[in-house]
Design a protein around this motif. Structure first.
Motif, PDB file in Angstrom:
ATOM      1  N   SER A  17      -5.520  10.703   1.111  1.00 34.47           N
ATOM      2  CA  SER A  17      -6.435   9.576   1.225  1.00 34.47           C
ATOM      3  C   SER A  17      -7.064   9.512   2.615  1.00 34.47           C
ATOM      4  O   SER A  17      -6.389   9.659   3.627  1.00 34.47           O
ATOM      5  CB  SER A  17      -5.696   8.272   0.948  1.00 34.47           C
ATOM      6  OG  SER A  17      -6.524   7.168   1.230  1.00 34.47           O
ATOM      7  N   LYS A  18      -8.357   9.260   2.658  1.00 31.97           N
ATOM      8  CA  LYS A  18      -9.045   9.101   3.935  1.00 31.97           C
ATOM      9  C   LYS A  18      -9.064   7.636   4.376  1.00 31.97           C
ATOM     10  O   LYS A  18      -9.675   7.292   5.382  1.00 31.97           O
ATOM     11  CB  LYS A  18     -10.473   9.642   3.847  1.00 31.97           C
ATOM     12  CG  LYS A  18     -10.519  11.129   3.568  1.00 31.97           C
ATOM     13  CD  LYS A  18      -9.745  11.913   4.614  1.00 31.97           C
ATOM     14  CE  LYS A  18      -9.734  13.400   4.298  1.00 31.97           C
ATOM     15  NZ  LYS A  18      -8.770  14.136   5.088  1.00 31.97           N
ATOM     16  N   ASN A  19      -8.372   6.780   3.604  1.00 38.25           N
ATOM     17  CA  ASN A  19      -8.239   5.369   3.955  1.00 38.25           C
ATOM     18  C   ASN A  19      -6.802   4.929   3.657  1.00 38.25           C
ATOM     19  O   ASN A  19      -6.572   3.991   2.901  1.00 38.25           O
ATOM     20  CB  ASN A  19      -9.246   4.522   3.192  1.00 38.25           C
ATOM     21  CG  ASN A  19      -9.314   3.101   3.710  1.00 38.25           C
ATOM     22  OD1 ASN A  19      -8.846   2.810   4.798  1.00 38.25           O
ATOM     23  ND2 ASN A  19      -9.888   2.217   2.924  1.00 38.25           N
ATOM     24  N   PHE A  20      -5.827   5.614   4.265  1.00 42.48           N
ATOM     25  CA  PHE A  20      -4.414   5.302   4.058  1.00 42.48           C
ATOM     26  C   PHE A  20      -4.124   3.909   4.592  1.00 42.48           C
ATOM     27  O   PHE A  20      -4.555   3.551   5.679  1.00 42.48           O
ATOM     28  CB  PHE A  20      -3.549   6.349   4.772  1.00 42.48           C
ATOM     29  CG  PHE A  20      -2.077   6.135   4.607  1.00 42.48           C
ATOM     30  CD1 PHE A  20      -1.473   6.294   3.376  1.00 42.48           C
ATOM     31  CD2 PHE A  20      -1.301   5.787   5.693  1.00 42.48           C
ATOM     32  CE1 PHE A  20      -0.107   6.106   3.232  1.00 42.48           C
ATOM     33  CE2 PHE A  20       0.064   5.599   5.559  1.00 42.48           C
ATOM     34  CZ  PHE A  20       0.664   5.757   4.325  1.00 42.48           C
ATOM     35  N   LYS A  21      -3.403   3.104   3.814  1.00 36.98           N
ATOM     36  CA  LYS A  21      -3.166   1.714   4.185  1.00 36.98           C
ATOM     37  C   LYS A  21      -1.702   1.388   4.457  1.00 36.98           C
ATOM     38  O   LYS A  21      -1.359   0.233   4.636  1.00 36.98           O
ATOM     39  CB  LYS A  21      -3.702   0.801   3.089  1.00 36.98           C
ATOM     40  CG  LYS A  21      -5.201   0.911   2.945  1.00 36.98           C
ATOM     41  CD  LYS A  21      -5.743  -0.092   1.979  1.00 36.98           C
ATOM     42  CE  LYS A  21      -7.209   0.126   1.803  1.00 36.98           C
ATOM     43  NZ  LYS A  21      -8.012  -0.942   2.270  1.00 36.98           N
ATOM     44  N   GLY A  22      -0.825   2.395   4.454  1.00 33.33           N
ATOM     45  CA  GLY A  22       0.582   2.137   4.750  1.00 33.33           C
ATOM     46  C   GLY A  22       1.423   2.118   3.504  1.00 33.33           C
ATOM     47  O   GLY A  22       1.065   2.678   2.481  1.00 33.33           O
ATOM     48  N   GLY A  23       2.579   1.451   3.592  1.00 31.81           N
ATOM     49  CA  GLY A  23       3.446   1.357   2.436  1.00 31.81           C
ATOM     50  C   GLY A  23       4.895   1.151   2.830  1.00 31.81           C
ATOM     51  O   GLY A  23       5.192   0.635   3.917  1.00 31.81           O
ATOM     52  N   GLU A  24       5.772   1.601   1.925  1.00 27.87           N
ATOM     53  CA  GLU A  24       7.202   1.374   2.107  1.00 27.87           C
ATOM     54  C   GLU A  24       7.982   2.594   1.636  1.00 27.87           C
ATOM     55  O   GLU A  24       7.679   3.177   0.602  1.00 27.87           O
ATOM     56  CB  GLU A  24       7.631   0.140   1.305  1.00 27.87           C
ATOM     57  CG  GLU A  24       9.073  -0.230   1.467  1.00 27.87           C
ATOM     58  CD  GLU A  24       9.426  -1.525   0.747  1.00 27.87           C
ATOM     59  OE1 GLU A  24      10.603  -1.899   0.800  1.00 27.87           O
ATOM     60  OE2 GLU A  24       8.544  -2.129   0.123  1.00 27.87           O
ATOM     61  N   ILE A  25       8.996   2.953   2.430  1.00 25.60           N
ATOM     62  CA  ILE A  25       9.889   4.057   2.083  1.00 25.60           C
ATOM     63  C   ILE A  25      11.310   3.531   2.157  1.00 25.60           C
ATOM     64  O   ILE A  25      11.711   2.943   3.167  1.00 25.60           O
ATOM     65  CB  ILE A  25       9.721   5.238   3.057  1.00 25.60           C
ATOM     66  CG1 ILE A  25       8.299   5.780   3.003  1.00 25.60           C
ATOM     67  CG2 ILE A  25      10.733   6.336   2.743  1.00 25.60           C
ATOM     68  CD1 ILE A  25       8.007   6.834   4.051  1.00 25.60           C
ATOM     69  N   ASN A  26      12.067   3.746   1.081  1.00 28.92           N
ATOM     70  CA  ASN A  26      13.474   3.368   1.030  1.00 28.92           C
ATOM     71  C   ASN A  26      14.287   4.603   0.659  1.00 28.92           C
ATOM     72  O   ASN A  26      14.023   5.224  -0.367  1.00 28.92           O
ATOM     73  CB  ASN A  26      13.713   2.268  -0.003  1.00 28.92           C
ATOM     74  CG  ASN A  26      12.965   1.003   0.345  1.00 28.92           C
ATOM     75  OD1 ASN A  26      13.148   0.440   1.414  1.00 28.92           O
ATOM     76  ND2 ASN A  26      12.102   0.563  -0.546  1.00 28.92           N
ATOM     77  N   ALA A  27      15.261   4.962   1.499  1.00 26.85           N
ATOM     78  CA  ALA A  27      16.121   6.109   1.228  1.00 26.85           C
ATOM     79  C   ALA A  27      17.574   5.657   1.322  1.00 26.85           C
ATOM     80  O   ALA A  27      18.045   5.267   2.394  1.00 26.85           O
ATOM     81  CB  ALA A  27      15.849   7.235   2.209  1.00 26.85           C
ATOM     82  N   PHE A  28      18.274   5.695   0.192  1.00 28.31           N
ATOM     83  CA  PHE A  28      19.689   5.342   0.141  1.00 28.31           C
ATOM     84  C   PHE A  28      20.454   6.586  -0.295  1.00 28.31           C
ATOM     85  O   PHE A  28      20.319   7.039  -1.431  1.00 28.31           O
ATOM     86  CB  PHE A  28      19.930   4.184  -0.841  1.00 28.31           C
ATOM     87  CG  PHE A  28      21.386   3.833  -0.998  1.00 28.31           C
ATOM     88  CD1 PHE A  28      22.043   3.145  -0.003  1.00 28.31           C
ATOM     89  CD2 PHE A  28      22.084   4.215  -2.125  1.00 28.31           C
ATOM     90  CE1 PHE A  28      23.387   2.830  -0.134  1.00 28.31           C
ATOM     91  CE2 PHE A  28      23.420   3.888  -2.274  1.00 28.31           C
ATOM     92  CZ  PHE A  28      24.079   3.203  -1.270  1.00 28.31           C
ATOM     93  N   MET A  29      21.198   7.164   0.638  1.00 26.11           N
ATOM     94  CA  MET A  29      21.927   8.412   0.396  1.00 26.11           C
ATOM     95  C   MET A  29      21.011   9.487  -0.176  1.00 26.11           C
ATOM     96  O   MET A  29      21.386  10.256  -1.053  1.00 26.11           O
ATOM     97  CB  MET A  29      23.122   8.176  -0.518  1.00 26.11           C
ATOM     98  CG  MET A  29      24.185   7.334   0.096  1.00 26.11           C
ATOM     99  SD  MET A  29      25.681   7.331  -0.871  1.00 26.11           S
ATOM    100  CE  MET A  29      26.690   6.281   0.125  1.00 26.11           C
ATOM    101  N   GLY A  30      19.786   9.495   0.327  1.00 24.65           N
ATOM    102  CA  GLY A  30      18.792  10.476  -0.091  1.00 24.65           C
ATOM    103  C   GLY A  30      17.815  10.698   1.038  1.00 24.65           C
ATOM    104  O   GLY A  30      17.984  10.205   2.148  1.00 24.65           O
ATOM    105  N   GLY A  31      16.774  11.444   0.739  1.00 22.90           N
ATOM    106  CA  GLY A  31      15.798  11.749   1.768  1.00 22.90           C
ATOM    107  C   GLY A  31      14.379  11.632   1.267  1.00 22.90           C
ATOM    108  O   GLY A  31      14.108  11.779   0.079  1.00 22.90           O
ATOM    109  N   ALA A  32      13.475  11.376   2.188  1.00 24.13           N
ATOM    110  CA  ALA A  32      12.058  11.275   1.864  1.00 24.13           C
ATOM    111  C   ALA A  32      11.265  12.037   2.915  1.00 24.13           C
ATOM    112  O   ALA A  32      11.612  12.017   4.098  1.00 24.13           O
ATOM    113  CB  ALA A  32      11.621   9.816   1.831  1.00 24.13           C
ATOM    114  N   GLU A  33      10.214  12.706   2.456  1.00 22.97           N
ATOM    115  CA  GLU A  33       9.297  13.390   3.369  1.00 22.97           C
ATOM    116  C   GLU A  33       7.884  12.961   3.024  1.00 22.97           C
ATOM    117  O   GLU A  33       7.461  13.066   1.876  1.00 22.97           O
ATOM    118  CB  GLU A  33       9.422  14.907   3.238  1.00 22.97           C
ATOM    119  CG  GLU A  33       8.499  15.661   4.177  1.00 22.97           C
ATOM    120  CD  GLU A  33       8.668  17.156   4.083  1.00 22.97           C
ATOM    121  OE1 GLU A  33       7.664  17.849   3.829  1.00 22.97           O
ATOM    122  OE2 GLU A  33       9.804  17.635   4.259  1.00 22.97           O
TER     123      GLU A  33
END
Length: 110
Positions: A17-33
């Motif tokens: 996206s050329k207009n990224f607006k943010g968000g939320e990441i939740n990692a519980f005993m896991g990983g996010a990239e």
């Protein structure tokens, strides 16, 4: 906006996206990239990251500034961006909020 929930697993996302607006990441005993190298922002953007026994890796463009407002308890935020890059654009600021409890956030760029 992006919403990532990684529980006992991993999630990898590439944002174009050329207009990224943010968000939320939740990692519980896991990983996010989250790879934002192809993305762009038009103003200050907020990204909430909550890690409990998990981790998040952010791959950012070199011209973005990052403001770290994360609370860490037996965890941390590690900024591995190269110090030899040009000064970031003050109009492209990513504000990271949230908590790391026995987990961590790694910030990288290429």
């Amino acid at each position: 906006f992006v919403e990532i929930n990684a529980v006992f697993g991993s999630v990898k996302k590439i944002i174009f996206s050329k207009n990224f607006k943010g968000g939320e990441i939740n990692a519980f005993m896991g990983g996010a990239e989250l790879n934002l190298l192809q993305a762009d922002i038009k103003h200050n953007v907020r990204l909430e990251i909550n890690n409990v026994f998990g981790g998040t890796k952010l791959i950012l463009p070199s011209n973005w500034d990052v403001k770290n407002e994360v609370t860490a308890v037996f965890g941390g935020v590690e900024d591995k961006r190269s110090p030899n890059l040009p000064l970031p654009d003050p109009n492209k600021t990513l504000i990271i909020k949230g908590a790391c409890v026995f987990g961590g956030i790694e910030i990288k760029n290429f």
